[in-house]
Design an enzyme around this catalytic site. Structure first.
Site, PDB file in Angstrom:
ATOM      1  N   GLU A 174       7.903  -0.713   1.114  1.00  0.00           N
ATOM      2  CA  GLU A 174       6.924  -1.365   1.859  1.00  0.00           C
ATOM      3  C   GLU A 174       5.457  -0.793   1.817  1.00  0.00           C
ATOM      4  OE1 GLU A 174       7.990  -2.582   5.185  1.00  0.00           O
ATOM      5  OE2 GLU A 174       9.792  -3.088   4.245  1.00  0.00           O
ATOM      6  N   HIS A 250       7.400   3.366   9.672  1.00  0.00           N
ATOM      7  CA  HIS A 250       6.817   3.929   8.362  1.00  0.00           C
ATOM      8  C   HIS A 250       6.365   5.314   8.682  1.00  0.00           C
ATOM      9  CE1 HIS A 250       5.891  -0.443   7.413  1.00  0.00           C
ATOM     10  NE2 HIS A 250       6.922  -0.237   6.726  1.00  0.00           N
ATOM     11  N   CYS A 368      -2.764   0.719   9.436  1.00  0.00           N
ATOM     12  CA  CYS A 368      -1.896  -0.297   9.144  1.00  0.00           C
ATOM     13  C   CYS A 368      -2.833  -1.375   8.503  1.00  0.00           C
ATOM     14  CB  CYS A 368      -1.069  -1.104  10.337  1.00  0.00           C
ATOM     15  SG  CYS A 368       0.275   0.069  10.735  1.00  0.00           S
TER      16      CYS A 368
END
Length: 445
Positions: A174, A250, A368
């Protein structure tokens, strides 16, 4: 040679919508089916970029993906004209259609993992696009992401581009959302911390039971090898599986690091005291660990406010700023902690707040939205200059957004073929603005 950390933010795409596609992301699921405002979302992101550039930081722009992904819909059996493909998908498989319309590439922390030249054996910057294998709507990004990154960092003398890891359950990657680099100065060899949610092949190890662990140990280890990192300057850390099941999908939702500072929640990692000991042992010059107690900021408050999904940045004058979403100020418990953190003189000197509500409602905060890339002065000169934010580029991108973006989008609009044409027109112009060449499928056919 001096090196600097640059932030490359994902530009929000024209199909930004709330389809609730991300299992384990509480905000994404909570705002499913609500009305989005793509124009407002893109302007919020641009305003953050311009503000950080105004603070003296190097700021760049990453172009969004082309959506809808008509080529993928055709691979899945829909045929005929583009209009016919959209209509068939809307009627027969609406979730596939919303997935192929997702604007999730705006969260550039998932675009790739980047290791600076100070850490790599061949002294080049290494980039590996994330395969994002855990969710279909993101797994279709990596090919275009690779093209965009290659067009941005396009000098092989300074940049080494790796293909994404094989897209499999055991090698789920990711990107930088699970990667942190510590160092004394950016030009020094750093300590790269890879955080994983589970082991891909060892099923008897701790793992979450409710939500998916998106990053595997095997993926993180593979990237460390590909990037030619010294094992003595790498640490592998497992995320707390109990927190993944609470919505910490995350590592950057529960921890953030910068140079000699780690800001993390009390329950961020598995075997947290051992993690601290390893970090202190491997980090030359010492590491300042700021652990936020659960009785000061609960896990739920951390997730809803995105306190840890902040950007921790060193400004040219030496101040360290915590770049926070407005939601942190709106949460009394979180804001009280932030104020006390500033007063405690722990190495964080200031806070900068931003309204990123459109991104936040879909599950992404300041961290992000950006991909961190450490660059020497020579490497910075080798970056495609058209993607580096200037006052002129900021003005042009704002005008571009106002011209091409809608201010209202709901799921029913995704079957509208005019949205496809609007997106193609907008992104075709954007590639000329950013001098990217033909990075989108519709430009290459």
């Amino acid at each position: 040679m001096m090196a600097y950390e640059a932030n490359f933010d994902g530009l929000v795409g024209p199909t930004h919508n709330y389809s609730g596609l991300s299992a384990g992301n509480i905000a994404s699921l909570a705002h499913q089916y609500q009305v989005s405002n793509p124009k407002h979302a893109a302007l919020q992101g641009l305003n953050k970029m311009q503000s950080l550039a105004g603070l003296g930081l190097i700021q760049g722009v990453i172009a969004p993906q082309m959506r809808p992904d008509i080529k993928m819909l055709r691979r899945l059996g829909f045929s005929g004209s583009d209009y016919s493909v959209l209509q068939q998908a809307s009627q027969q498989a609406p979730k596939l259609l919303t997935s192929c319309y997702s604007a999730s590439s705006m969260w550039a922390a998932n675009a790739a993992t980047v290791s600076p030249s100070a850490d790599t054996q061949d002294k080049r910057v290494h980039l590996t696009p994330a395969n994002l294998a855990s969710h279909f709507h993101r797994s279709i990004e990596h090919q275009t992401t690779a093209r965009i990154l290659a067009a941005m960092f396009n000098d092989d003398n300074y940049f080494c581009h790796h293909p994404p890891l094989p897209a499999s359950e055991q090698l789920g990657d990711e990107g930088a959302a699970n990667h942190t680099r510590f160092c004394m100065q950016h030009e020094d060899q750093g300590l790269e911390m890879f955080v994983f949610g589970r082991y891909g092949f060892e099923h008897n190890q701790p793992s979450p039971s409710c939500y998916p662990a998106r990053q595997t140990y095997e993926a993180s280890a593979a990237i460390a090898r590909l990037h030619q990192l010294d094992p003595q300057h790498v640490i592998m850390v497992q995320q707390n599986p109990l927190l993944i099941d609470q919505g910490v999908f995350h590592n950057d939702v529960i921890a953030v690091g910068n140079q000699q500072t780690l800001l993390c929640h009390q329950y961020a990692f598995l075997n947290q005291s051992e993690v601290y000991a390893q970090l202190q042992q491997k980090m030359a010059g010492g590491l300042s660990i700021i652990e936020v107690p659960a009785n000061r900021v609960s896990v739920n408050d951390a997730i809803s406010s995105y306190l840890f999904n902040s950007q921790l940045v060193t400004l040219p004058n030496g101040d360290v700023s915590l770049i926070l979403p407005q939601q942190c100020r709106d949460n009394p418990q979180v804001w009280q902690y932030v104020q006390q953190l500033l007063q405690a003189d722990r190495g964080i000197n200031r806070v900068d707040l931003f309204d990123l509500s459109q991104s936040m409602q879909n599950g992404g905060g300041p961290a992000c939205l950006r991909l961190r890339v450490v660059l020497t002065e020579q490497e910075q000169q080798a970056v495609n200059p058209a993607v580096l934010l200037t006052a002129t580029l900021f003005k042009r991108l704002r005008e571009w957004v106002y011209l091409h973006y809608r201010d209202r989008l709901v799921e029913a609009d995704l079957a509208d073929p005019s949205l496809l044409l609007e997106s193609q027109t907008a992104l075709d112009e954007l590639t000329r603005i950013l001098n990217l060449g033909s990075v989108y499928d519709f430009q290459r056919e």
